[in-house]
Scaffold this motif. Structure first.
Motif, PDB file in Angstrom:
ATOM      1  N   GLU A 218       0.810  -1.210   0.000  1.00  0.00           N
ATOM      2  CA  GLU A 218       0.000   0.000   0.000  1.00  0.00           C
ATOM      3  C   GLU A 218       0.846   1.264   0.000  1.00  0.00           C
ATOM      4  N   ASP A 219       2.058   1.176   0.547  1.00  0.00           N
ATOM      5  CA  ASP A 219       2.919   2.365   0.589  1.00  0.00           C
ATOM      6  C   ASP A 219       3.657   2.597  -0.723  1.00  0.00           C
ATOM      7  N   GLY A 220       3.320   1.769  -1.744  1.00  0.00           N
ATOM      8  CA  GLY A 220       3.945   1.933  -3.046  1.00  0.00           C
ATOM      9  C   GLY A 220       5.210   1.133  -3.235  1.00  0.00           C
ATOM     10  N   GLN A 221       5.676   0.465  -2.181  1.00  0.00           N
ATOM     11  CA  GLN A 221       6.883  -0.330  -2.278  1.00  0.00           C
ATOM     12  C   GLN A 221       6.567  -1.711  -2.852  1.00  0.00           C
ATOM     13  N   ARG A 222       7.481  -2.232  -3.645  1.00  0.00           N
ATOM     14  CA  ARG A 222       7.365  -3.595  -4.173  1.00  0.00           C
ATOM     15  C   ARG A 222       8.269  -4.503  -3.337  1.00  0.00           C
ATOM     16  N   GLN A 223       7.725  -5.653  -2.961  1.00  0.00           N
ATOM     17  CA  GLN A 223       8.472  -6.598  -2.137  1.00  0.00           C
ATOM     18  C   GLN A 223       8.549  -7.931  -2.872  1.00  0.00           C
ATOM     19  N   VAL A 224       9.752  -8.379  -3.179  1.00  0.00           N
ATOM     20  CA  VAL A 224       9.980  -9.627  -3.906  1.00  0.00           C
ATOM     21  C   VAL A 224      10.538 -10.657  -2.936  1.00  0.00           C
ATOM     22  N   ASP A 225      10.078 -11.877  -3.067  1.00  0.00           N
ATOM     23  CA  ASP A 225      10.560 -12.959  -2.220  1.00  0.00           C
ATOM     24  C   ASP A 225      11.002 -14.121  -3.095  1.00  0.00           C
ATOM     25  N   VAL A 226      12.028 -14.826  -2.676  1.00  0.00           N
ATOM     26  CA  VAL A 226      12.415 -16.070  -3.345  1.00  0.00           C
ATOM     27  C   VAL A 226      12.733 -17.080  -2.254  1.00  0.00           C
ATOM     28  N   SER A 227      12.225 -18.297  -2.416  1.00  0.00           N
ATOM     29  CA  SER A 227      12.360 -19.287  -1.345  1.00  0.00           C
ATOM     30  C   SER A 227      12.627 -20.667  -1.910  1.00  0.00           C
ATOM     31  N   HIS A 228      13.043 -21.557  -1.018  1.00  0.00           N
ATOM     32  CA  HIS A 228      13.354 -22.942  -1.353  1.00  0.00           C
ATOM     33  C   HIS A 228      12.156 -23.822  -1.045  1.00  0.00           C
ATOM     34  N   ARG A 229      11.911 -24.832  -1.882  1.00  0.00           N
ATOM     35  CA  ARG A 229      10.929 -25.867  -1.601  1.00  0.00           C
ATOM     36  C   ARG A 229      11.603 -27.214  -1.817  1.00  0.00           C
ATOM     37  N   GLY A 230      11.406 -28.135  -0.859  1.00  0.00           N
ATOM     38  CA  GLY A 230      12.041 -29.439  -0.975  1.00  0.00           C
ATOM     39  C   GLY A 230      11.140 -30.541  -0.469  1.00  0.00           C
ATOM     40  N   GLY A 231      11.465 -31.766  -0.837  1.00  0.00           N
ATOM     41  CA  GLY A 231      10.716 -32.947  -0.417  1.00  0.00           C
ATOM     42  C   GLY A 231      11.382 -34.177  -0.994  1.00  0.00           C
TER      43      GLY A 231
END
Length: 714
Positions: A218-231
């Motif tokens: 909402e404050d105009g900032q973009r937030q990018v995430d990258v994560s691991h998935r395993g099994g």
């Protein structure tokens, strides 16, 4: 401390709001919003601690997430000699790496772009996350180098660590200098919109991948995430429409990725062939699935999510690294999860829950001088119906000299996470003697779906006290197996006291199994062994207390606390402990007892317990019609249960306990009303009756008027 991470004055505050609306919504759904608000304030920072800075400087690879100009998000991997990641101060990370136009994520790494970053060490299973803003033309690069020059600087927005779950241990080696090709020319990137055979093979055998996502706040900032998935290999299912379905396992209470999907259902995935350096990058739409039968069917899954690829890029030899798995390096957490084949088998089994199915005896174990365990597996090609720890399995066998099968119910002595059913039978009675003396490996026993309400919540935080006498150990063992399994899976074992009583050492079953469970729980489980007739057993080695479980034993062993008590054993044992606990002001709701036939507890309800007017048994004869068989009978006051009446007319209804505790005899009531001399322990569905303990009800509250004729679906 490495040269890349010098001591620095660090900020001492976290961002004002650790989680955005999408993350908070899933935290609330999981019941952890309050806890995560506190965790977020403590672990989500706007700077990198020194241990993170040192960690990044040692890595040969980094995972990045970036948003291309067209709004698509992409995940990618970049490699360099350790030192190519360098932190000049606590709010800055420099990555020495060349631009790679063939990488679809590269276009999202311009000056001012939002970036997501994951540092992961596959050998130690450490991983740390960060997101921030990209800067070009700043910094001097690290001593490792990315090849070809160029530095991408990231100004920290959020920084936090991740738990080391679901990661296969691997060691790496470089096959060429970063930025250089092992061939005269690196193969050109391939672009397509649907998975080809080669892509399906890579995804279908993968035990890990990385996923990028983003939100515009909402404050105009973009937030990018990258994560691991395993099994386990194959934990990603490729569906008929070309989409992917992924189980979400325990440990993901931040909900960074799935929370982003709630607000912005766009994802970028990257799979890598660790033997060749190939990267398979996919961008498309994502969907979070919170309600589905497949969630319960897939062991360890707490929710699912789907991904539908729209653009796919294959880049051969994109990484100059090769990774080799370590011996015995499989993730313990991944090994505790299921597979899609198992999930499909469980769903097929669920459709057969009300049918008698053949179970093959796969293994027989003599647990003590009087207890034998039968390990059972489906013999019809379908899977097992998932059960709850503490439930029982209705079985039927045909005895010599009997024309009709005989039904009994035996508690399952395994947890839902175990790979087979197991019933553990004490030699007492006709059927149990048959199971001891005549049944062999390879024989088939018919069974219906597990049932029963004597179960436990392994995730409850209140300590549990399990009190087992004799063969009453079977549901308690199942409960303890589930407590330990869930605790190791979620990294928090419910504190548990297990009191195990037997007459002699020879008669006591599961001694080694219980000891191993207690040891594996890391101090969260306390085992107290009692023998009423120790004979030649050695105190301290073979048992801890001489005698039986009673209130004095509990008062002498249990620290002062608020407990949930679970009781199973002979009637006198359970009633005595129940009465003793109530005398100590333990709430009735805190005392859970296995009610089975005659072994049921007469309870003293707490004040305010809702009283439900019960129907009264008829005091006059009542005509009863068994509709499906076309038979009629006349029930007489004092003539026994409706089950007994049906048997008198030559019918053979299913039953188990004859005491209203197992539900095996539940029968639809087509007309009329039934009553119970004592309320059954099993919850009776509306419109049904437990005929093993039910009788026709009077038509009025005083039981004087003639009763309404009764019709049953038998």
């Amino acid at each position: 401390m490495s040269a890349q991470a010098q001591p620095s004055a660090q900020p001492t505050h976290a961002p004002a709001q650790s989680w955005h609306a999408g993350e908070r919504s899933l935290q609330e759904r999981a019941g952890v919003a309050g806890r995560m608000a506190d965790v977020g304030r403590r672990v989500v920072r706007d700077y990198m601690p020194d241990q993170h800075r040192e960690f990044f400087a040692q890595l040969p690879m980094v995972v990045l997430g970036a948003v291309a100009p067209d709004g698509r998000v992409w995940a990618t991997l970049r490699a360099g000699q350790p030192g190519f990641l360098r932190s000049p101060d606590a709010t800055t990370l420099d990555i020495a790496m060349a631009r790679e136009p063939a990488d679809p994520a590269d276009a999202g790494m311009e000056d001012g772009s939002a970036i997501g970053l994951l540092g992961i060490d596959l050998l130690t299973r450490r991983r740390n996350r960060m997101n921030g803003t990209a800067r070009r033309g700043a910094g001097g690069g690290g001593d490792g180098g990315g090849g070809g020059g160029g530095v991408l600087r990231i100004d920290v927005g959020q920084s936090f660590g991740n738990c080391p779950q679901y990661i296969q241990k691997r060691v790496f080696e470089f096959t060429r200098a970063p930025g250089a090709s092992g061939r005269p020319a690196v193969p050109a990137a391939q672009h397509f919109t649907a998975l080809d055979t080669r892509a399906r093979a890579l995804i279908g055998s993968a035990d890990m991948f990385f996923v990028a996502s983003y939100v515009d706040l909402e404050d105009g900032q973009r937030q990018v995430d990258v994560s691991h998935r395993g099994g386990k290999p194959g934990f990603v299912r490729i569906d008929a429409d070309g989409g992917l379905t992924i189980p979400d396992f325990a440990g993901n209470l931040f909900f960074n990725t799935l929370g982003n999907f709630v607000l912005n259902p766009i994802a970028g995935l990257v799979f890598t062939d660790l033997r060749t350096g190939e990267l398979l990058q996919l961008s498309g739409k994502a969907e979070v699935i919170l309600d589905s039968p497949e969630i319960a069917a897939f062991q360890g899954a707490e929710r699912l999510w789907r991904f539908l690829p729209e653009q796919i890029v294959r880049r051969d030899e994109a990484l100059p690294l090769r990774w080799q798995p370590q011996a015995d390096g499989a993730s313990p957490n991944a090994l505790m999860t299921g597979s899609w084949d198992e999930a499909a088998g469980r769903q097929r089994a669920a459709a057969l829950a009300n049918a008698w199915r053949p179970l093959r005896v796969a293994r027989i174990v003599e647990e003590s001088s009087v207890v034998r365990s039968l390990h059972l597996e489906p013999a019809d090609g379908a899977g097992r119906v998932a059960h709850l720890a503490g439930q029982f399995l209705p079985i039927r066998v045909t005895l010599a000299g009997h024309a009709q099968p005989v039904m009994r119910t035996y508690t399952l002595s395994v947890s839902p996470a175990d790979d087979r059913y197991r019933i553990s039978v004490k030699r007492e009675g006709t059927v149990s003697r048959h199971l001891h003396d005549n049944v062999k490996v390879g024989d088939v026993i018919e069974a219906r779906a597990p049932s029963g309400h004597f179960t436990i919540d392994a995730a409850e935080r209140r300590p549990a006290v399990l009190l087992a006498a004799g063969i009453g150990v079977t549901p308690m063992l199942a409960m303890l197996r589930q407590i330990v399994y869930e605790g190791l899976r979620t990294r928090r074992v419910r504190p548990t006291w297990f009191f195990h009583s037997a007459r002699t050492l020879a008669e006591r079953a599961f001694s080694k199994e219980l000891a191993a469970l207690a040891e594996s729980a890391g101090g969260a489980v306390e085992l107290v062994r009692l023998l009423s007739d120790p004979k030649d057993a050695a105190r301290g080695k073979d048992y801890d207390v001489s005698g039986r479980i009673d209130i004095d034993t509990l008062r002498g062993r249990l620290p002062f606390d608020d407990y949930d008590f679970y009781l199973c054993g002979p009637t006198a044992f359970m009633q005595s402990l129940y009465d003793g606990l109530r005398a100590l002001n333990v709430a009735d709701a805190r005392i859970h007892a296995e009610a089975f036939g005659a072994s049921s507890v007469v309870r003293k309800r707490d004040a305010g317990w809702p009283a439900t007017p019960a129907a009264r048994p008829a005091s006059r004869p009542v005509p009863v019609t068994f509709v499906q068989s076309g038979k009629e009978a006349r029930w007489m006051p004092g003539g026994g249960s409706l089950l007994a009446l049906a048997e008198q007319r030559g019918l053979t209804p299913a039953f188990g306990c004859r005491g209203g505790s197992c539900g095996s005899c539940s029968t639809r009531v087509l007309q009329g009303t039934v009553a119970y001399a004592e309320a059954p322990a099993f919850d009776v569905a509306h419109g049904e009756a437990l005929i093993c303990c039910a009788v026709p009800a009077a038509a009025d509250a005083d039981g004087i008027q003639a009763a309404v004729p009764l019709q049953l679906a038998l």
